[in-house]
Design a protein around this motif. Structure first.
Motif, mmCIF file in Angstrom:
data_model
loop_
_atom_site.group_PDB
_atom_site.id
_atom_site.type_symbol
_atom_site.label_atom_id
_atom_site.label_comp_id
_atom_site.label_asym_id
_atom_site.label_seq_id
_atom_site.Cartn_x
_atom_site.Cartn_y
_atom_site.Cartn_z
ATOM 1 N N ILE A 148 -33.959 -48.581 13.644
ATOM 2 C CA ILE A 148 -32.561 -48.972 13.836
ATOM 3 C C ILE A 148 -31.624 -48.022 13.099
ATOM 4 C CG2 ILE A 148 -30.845 -50.750 13.317
ATOM 5 C CD1 ILE A 148 -32.997 -52.832 13.879
ATOM 6 N N PHE A 149 -31.980 -47.682 11.857
ATOM 7 C CA PHE A 149 -31.137 -46.779 11.073
ATOM 8 C C PHE A 149 -31.029 -45.410 11.748
ATOM 9 C CE2 PHE A 149 -32.435 -49.323 7.105
ATOM 10 C CZ PHE A 149 -31.343 -50.163 7.266
ATOM 11 N N ARG A 150 -32.134 -44.934 12.316
ATOM 12 C CA ARG A 150 -32.106 -43.647 13.016
ATOM 13 C C ARG A 150 -31.165 -43.703 14.207
ATOM 14 N NH1 ARG A 150 -38.472 -41.672 13.358
ATOM 15 N NH2 ARG A 150 -38.844 -41.502 11.107
ATOM 16 N N GLU A 151 -31.194 -44.803 14.933
ATOM 17 C CA GLU A 151 -30.333 -44.922 16.101
ATOM 18 C C GLU A 151 -28.864 -45.026 15.694
ATOM 19 O OE1 GLU A 151 -30.455 -47.025 20.484
ATOM 20 O OE2 GLU A 151 -31.933 -47.524 18.955
ATOM 21 N N LEU A 152 -28.616 -45.725 14.596
ATOM 22 C CA LEU A 152 -27.239 -45.827 14.102
ATOM 23 C C LEU A 152 -26.719 -44.460 13.662
ATOM 24 C CD1 LEU A 152 -27.414 -49.154 12.046
ATOM 25 C CD2 LEU A 152 -26.135 -48.758 14.169
ATOM 26 N N ALA A 157 -23.337 -39.710 14.803
ATOM 27 C CA ALA A 157 -23.200 -38.284 15.111
ATOM 28 C C ALA A 157 -22.497 -38.093 16.460
ATOM 29 C CB ALA A 157 -24.573 -37.624 15.127
ATOM 30 N N THR A 158 -22.798 -38.972 17.410
ATOM 31 C CA THR A 158 -22.156 -38.885 18.723
ATOM 32 C C THR A 158 -20.654 -39.128 18.613
ATOM 33 O OG1 THR A 158 -24.173 -39.656 19.819
ATOM 34 C CG2 THR A 158 -22.124 -39.840 21.064
ATOM 35 N N ILE A 159 -20.304 -40.127 17.818
ATOM 36 C CA ILE A 159 -18.881 -40.449 17.630
ATOM 37 C C ILE A 159 -18.157 -39.300 16.930
ATOM 38 C CG2 ILE A 159 -17.263 -42.001 16.474
ATOM 39 C CD1 ILE A 159 -19.367 -44.216 16.879
ATOM 40 N N ASP A 160 -18.792 -38.746 15.897
ATOM 41 C CA ASP A 160 -18.185 -37.642 15.165
ATOM 42 C C ASP A 160 -17.996 -36.425 16.059
ATOM 43 O OD1 ASP A 160 -18.074 -39.147 12.908
ATOM 44 O OD2 ASP A 160 -19.887 -38.312 11.997
ATOM 45 N N ALA A 161 -18.923 -36.211 16.983
ATOM 46 C CA ALA A 161 -18.874 -35.023 17.834
ATOM 47 C C ALA A 161 -17.786 -35.116 18.892
ATOM 48 C CB ALA A 161 -20.232 -34.804 18.500
ATOM 49 N N SER A 169 -20.579 -45.529 28.279
ATOM 50 C CA SER A 169 -21.929 -45.166 27.860
ATOM 51 C C SER A 169 -22.133 -45.436 26.377
ATOM 52 C CB SER A 169 -22.189 -43.693 28.169
ATOM 53 O OG SER A 169 -23.455 -43.303 27.690
ATOM 54 N N LEU A 170 -21.191 -45.031 25.556
ATOM 55 C CA LEU A 170 -21.296 -45.251 24.120
ATOM 56 C C LEU A 170 -21.264 -46.737 23.804
ATOM 57 C CD1 LEU A 170 -21.507 -44.070 21.327
ATOM 58 C CD2 LEU A 170 -19.029 -43.809 21.274
ATOM 59 N N THR A 171 -20.403 -47.475 24.492
ATOM 60 C CA THR A 171 -20.335 -48.919 24.286
ATOM 61 C C THR A 171 -21.673 -49.574 24.610
ATOM 62 O OG1 THR A 171 -17.993 -48.903 24.878
ATOM 63 C CG2 THR A 171 -19.120 -51.030 24.941
ATOM 64 N N GLN A 172 -22.307 -49.116 25.670
ATOM 65 C CA GLN A 172 -23.615 -49.651 26.037
ATOM 66 C C GLN A 172 -24.648 -49.369 24.960
ATOM 67 O OE1 GLN A 172 -24.224 -47.761 29.828
ATOM 68 N NE2 GLN A 172 -23.283 -49.441 30.982
ATOM 69 N N LYS A 173 -24.601 -48.166 24.386
ATOM 70 C CA LYS A 173 -25.532 -47.821 23.314
ATOM 71 C C LYS A 173 -25.333 -48.731 22.105
ATOM 72 C CE LYS A 173 -26.068 -42.933 24.520
ATOM 73 N NZ LYS A 173 -25.841 -41.540 24.080
#
Length: 201
Positions: A148-152, A157-161, A169-173
């Motif tokens: 879970i921590f890895r996915e968070l 990182a996705t948000i920062d990028a 898509s991000l909301t679904q993740k």
């Protein structure tokens, strides 16, 4: 019939005289032999132990070169958890790179030892077991928490990028991770209850 798991290499088959034990000059003496090569298919993983949601990559050699279909069955006990098909490379190996054969371990996978078995998937040898290998999956509470921590961290990182690119898509993740956290908390609670019950017994 060459057993599964026999290493590739050069072998010798020999015939020994087992008659007349009273004659030491002939008893147990080699009377004939022949050498032969075994090019047995192999199956390996890129690790020995994984935690849930890590990806197992399979490699191997010794398969019929080019165009022959095979299937790897991943088993836990008697249950087949996944089937991974592949076509042998021109050199008889399991494909690597973009065509690599891999399996991502589910978040709810059971803890224990798994067996991967490679079968021929082409007639007339379809269904013949060719090679196998074992690997362990760590599905402890600590391992699930790490997943879970890895996915968070990956979401962060996705948000920062690309903050501007926050979309469906991000909301679904995020929703997927939320469900995993909820399931994780249930497992923690069940583990606490089991521990308390064991203390009372």
């Amino acid at each position: 019939l060459i057993p599964v798991g026999v290493p590739s290499g050069r072998y010798e088959a020999a015939v020994y005289n087992m008659t007349d034990p009273e004659n030491p000059e002939t008893y147990k003496q080699k009377v004939a032999s022949v050498e032969f090569d075994v090019n047995a298919p192999t199956l390996q993983t890129d690790g020995l132990e994984y935690i849930v949601e890590e990806t197992v990559v399979f490699t191997g050699a010794g398969y019929t070169p080019g165009g022959t279909r095979y299937v790897i069955k991943i088993m836990f006990g008697e249950e087949v958890l996944a089937k991974l098909g592949f076509t042998s490379s021109d050199d008889g190996s399991i494909p690597v790179g973009v065509d690599e054969v891999n399996w991502t371990i589910p978040f709810d996978a059971p803890d224990g030892t798994y067996v991967a078995k490679a079968y021929n998937d082409t007639e007339p040898e379809k269904g013949v077991l060719l090679a196998l290998t074992e690997f362990r999956v760590n599905a402890s509470i600590a391992a699930r928490a790490e997943a879970i921590f890895r996915e968070l961290r990956a979401l962060n990182a996705t948000i920062d990028a690309d903050v501007v690119g926050i979309n469906v898509s991000l909301t679904q993740k995020v929703n997927v991770v939320t469900k995993k956290i909820e399931q994780f908390m249930k497992w923690v609670e069940e583990d606490k209850n089991n521990t308390a019950a064991n203390m009372l017994n």
